[in-house]
Scaffold this active site. Structure first.
Site, PDB file in Angstrom:
ATOM      1  N   ARG A   1      39.718  41.058  26.314  1.00  0.00           N
ATOM      2  CA  ARG A   1      38.731  40.917  27.388  1.00  0.00           C
ATOM      3  C   ARG A   1      37.859  42.169  27.428  1.00  0.00           C
ATOM      4  NH1 ARG A   1      41.070  36.926  30.951  1.00  0.00           N
ATOM      5  NH2 ARG A   1      41.859  35.383  29.468  1.00  0.00           N
TER       6      ARG A   1
ATOM      7  N   GLU B   1      35.910  43.203  29.678  1.00  0.00           N
ATOM      8  CA  GLU B   1      35.495  43.503  31.050  1.00  0.00           C
ATOM      9  C   GLU B   1      35.585  45.004  31.326  1.00  0.00           C
ATOM     10  OE1 GLU B   1      38.435  41.268  33.046  1.00  0.00           O
ATOM     11  OE2 GLU B   1      37.387  39.355  32.892  1.00  0.00           O
TER      12      GLU B   1
ATOM     13  N   ARG C   1      45.442  46.879  37.237  1.00  0.00           N
ATOM     14  CA  ARG C   1      46.059  45.676  36.667  1.00  0.00           C
ATOM     15  C   ARG C   1      45.259  45.039  35.532  1.00  0.00           C
ATOM     16  NH1 ARG C   1      45.453  40.666  40.932  1.00  0.00           N
ATOM     17  NH2 ARG C   1      43.188  40.627  41.080  1.00  0.00           N
ATOM     18  N   HIS C   2      44.198  45.673  35.075  1.00  0.00           N
ATOM     19  CA  HIS C   2      43.380  45.084  34.006  1.00  0.00           C
ATOM     20  C   HIS C   2      43.449  45.918  32.729  1.00  0.00           C
ATOM     21  CE1 HIS C   2      41.416  42.920  37.401  1.00  0.00           C
ATOM     22  NE2 HIS C   2      41.297  41.978  36.482  1.00  0.00           N
TER      23      HIS C   2
ATOM     24  N   GLU D   1      48.352  38.102  40.945  1.00  0.00           N
ATOM     25  CA  GLU D   1      48.366  36.954  40.028  1.00  0.00           C
ATOM     26  C   GLU D   1      48.945  37.325  38.667  1.00  0.00           C
ATOM     27  OE1 GLU D   1      45.650  35.260  36.745  1.00  0.00           O
ATOM     28  OE2 GLU D   1      44.507  35.945  38.471  1.00  0.00           O
TER      29      GLU D   1
ATOM     30  N   SER E   1      47.481  31.856  35.405  1.00  0.00           N
ATOM     31  CA  SER E   1      46.378  30.984  35.791  1.00  0.00           C
ATOM     32  C   SER E   1      46.460  29.739  34.915  1.00  0.00           C
ATOM     33  CB  SER E   1      45.033  31.687  35.585  1.00  0.00           C
ATOM     34  OG  SER E   1      43.988  30.908  36.092  1.00  0.00           O
TER      35      SER E   1
ATOM     36  N   ARG F   1      51.639  42.118  33.012  1.00  0.00           N
ATOM     37  CA  ARG F   1      51.659  41.951  34.475  1.00  0.00           C
ATOM     38  C   ARG F   1      53.008  41.464  34.967  1.00  0.00           C
ATOM     39  NH1 ARG F   1      46.068  39.507  37.020  1.00  0.00           N
ATOM     40  NH2 ARG F   1      44.641  40.997  36.061  1.00  0.00           N
TER      41      ARG F   1
END
Length: 534
Positions: A306, A308, A314-315, A457, A460, A508
């Protein structure tokens, strides 16, 4: 300590802290010099010592696979009272060493387990030279020790094994430099240690996150980190074990793809032999294609990328995905039921099989054991919003939950239902990927879900759109170019069973099961927007 973007400030760089000034630096330099001199003196093995062949530095050729001696090795973790009186060989790291007069105490560490080796001056067994050699070893050096297992009269503090080795041979296989970039004793301290030290007027060096990650090989040697990554290994193993028992097939999908698997701009783009390509954001499209290829139930454990710019606790830009996809007969609740059983199985197994690892983590990062129900709680998105509303928190009914709202909902669920683990389903369609199936009774909502641990989370998922015309319409509605997805969409034109699935973030799961405060603690060599090494 964390700054506003979620990254923990580096509190120790391996050098003297500026506030400590020249005095601290001078003191450290003198200590290093004394240590180096002691080690240089210790390496000289006297030719006159009749026991000189029982200690010293092993020549490189001794470990160049020159021959097989037949020597039997015992793991440190297996040293117990049942071996009392037996002579064993062990290999491990010099965790700590202290010598005085005719005795040396060496603590050897292997994979987080420790045992004390004692070198007593004894005629024809242990010479002054051997004691001197053992006393001069640098921390983290690799040593081979032969000794007799003995059981002390009183319990041993400071080691994991409640036996000692009465050592009579020691060889250094690999020397560590005298001064390391970080001290493992400092890196292993808990917040409770710092609090006690402060109350007693003492001060410990605090190893910051950046220092830990810069010298990750050293940091990973702490008992807590040994526990964390063994638990991570078990999570993957239990995930695979359960799904195989449920008729799933493990697959391996490509990580180089022609288009973004999730849509959007958060992809790592690259040139693929003159063609534009990117790293896969998930195995989503290919695991669905595997369902269309009649595999019925599939899963994959592999890397996810990712791009991002998320500077949070948490990323990550690269993480390990635990993905599954399955045919459904009537309702996407079939997926929820399987996930319920899967994670209760994983949690039960971790608590049963990983007691020592969990104890090691708890010792440094104290946490409450995860609370979960035998039948996992399910709430609709609207029910979740109602709980928040009753608590005075207003949320857009057709929007998504932000991090703070998710955490607050997790607290409310724990208070009302007594669980840290729950499922929230029937999310607004607008906040889900294009391949998500809309709800039959209200097109504003979808047959989708998220799963949470401690208000964050970890999963998903959804029922997928298997109708090609609806899939194209949804892609266009989300602004996605279907030309790049033509092979994916065509797989549904050739007949596709209804199906659904989920994606799980391994790091996670471990972070939240152990209630750790940063995902970088559960990534072996983390990749975030600012870190590409080591």
């Amino acid at each position: 300590m964390e700054n506003n973007n979620g990254r923990q400030e580096d509190e120790a760089t391996g050098q003297a802290a500026p506030a400590a000034g020249k005095k601290t630096a001078k003191k450290a330099a003198k200590k290093a010099e004394r240590l180096l001199n002691r080690q240089l003196a210790a390496v000289t093995v006297s030719a006159e010592d009749p026991l000189a062949c029982n200690y010293g530095d092993l020549p490189l050729e001794a470990v160049q696979s020159k021959e097989i001696s037949g020597r039997v090795w015992t793991r440190v973790s297996l040293l117990d009272t049942g071996l009392s009186g037996q002579t064993v060989w062990i290999r491990g790291r010099c965790h700590s060493v202290r010598g005085k007069g005719g005795i040396a105490f060496l603590v050897v560490r292997e994979a987080g387990y420790t045992v004390q080796c004692v070198f007593w001056l004894e005629k024809d067994v242990v010479s002054k030279g051997m004691v001197k050699f053992a006393s001069g070893l640098s921390k983290e050096s690799i040593v081979d020790v032969e000794g007799t297992v003995s059981v002390p009269c009183s319990s041993i503090t400071g080691t994991s094994q409640q036996v000692e080795l009465k050592a009579h041979k020691i060889f250094c296989v690999s020397k560590a430099v005298p001064i390391l970039p970080l001290n493992l004793e400092d890196a292993s301290r808990s917040e409770r240690d710092f609090q006690r030290a402060e109350q007693q007027g003492e001060q410990y060096a605090r190893v910051g996150q950046d220092t830990r990650l810069n010298y990750r090989v050293l940091d990973l040697r702490t008992a807590a980190n040994q526990g964390i990554f063994r638990i991570q290994s078990f999570v993957g193993m239990f995930f695979r074990e359960f799904l195989l028992s449920e008729g799933f097939v493990e697959i391996h999908t490509p990580k180089l793809i022609a288009g973004a698997s999730e849509g959007g701009a958060s992809v790592f783009k690259l040139d693929y032999k003159g063609q534009p390509a990117c790293l896969a954001q998930s195995p989503q499209l290919h695991k669905q294609m595997a369902i269309c290829a009649d595999f019925g139930r599939v899963f994959e454990i592999g890397p996810v990328f990712r791009a991002e710019d998320s500077f949070t606790h948490r990323h990550l830009c690269e993480f390990t995905g635990l993905d599954l996809e399955m045919e459904i007969k009537e309702h996407y609740f079939e997926v929820l039921a399987l996930l319920d059983q899967l994670f209760v199985f994983i949690f039960d197994k971790l608590n049963e099989r990983c007691k020592k690892e969990l104890e090691a983590i708890d010792l440094q990062y104290h946490f409450e054991p995860l609370k979960y129900l035998r039948n996992t709680l399910r709430l609709t998105f609207e029910e979740g919003l109602q709980l928040l509303k009753e608590d005075g928190v207003e949320v857009d009914p057709f929007g998504d939950l932000n991090t703070e709202t998710e955490k607050r909902l997790g607290q409310l669920v724990r208070r009302k239902y007594g669980t840290d683990f729950y499922i929230l389903h029937r999310y607004p369609l607008a906040v889900r990927p294009f391949y998500t199936m809309p709800c039959p009774d209200d097109p504003h909502y979808s047959n989708s879900f998220d799963v949470f641990i401690r208000g964050e989370e970890i999963i998903s998922g959804a029922q997928r759109v298997h109708d090609p015309d609806l899939l194209v319409a949804r892609a266009h509605a989300c602004g996605i170019d279907t030309e790049m997805l033509s092979m994916y969409i065509d797989s549904f034109r050739w007949g596709a069973v209804p199906h659904g699935g989920a994606g799980v973030g391994l790091e996670r799961v471990v972070m939240l099961f152990c209630s750790l405060n940063n995902i970088r603690k559960t990534s072996l060599f983390p990749r975030d927007p600012q870190r590409l090494a080591p």
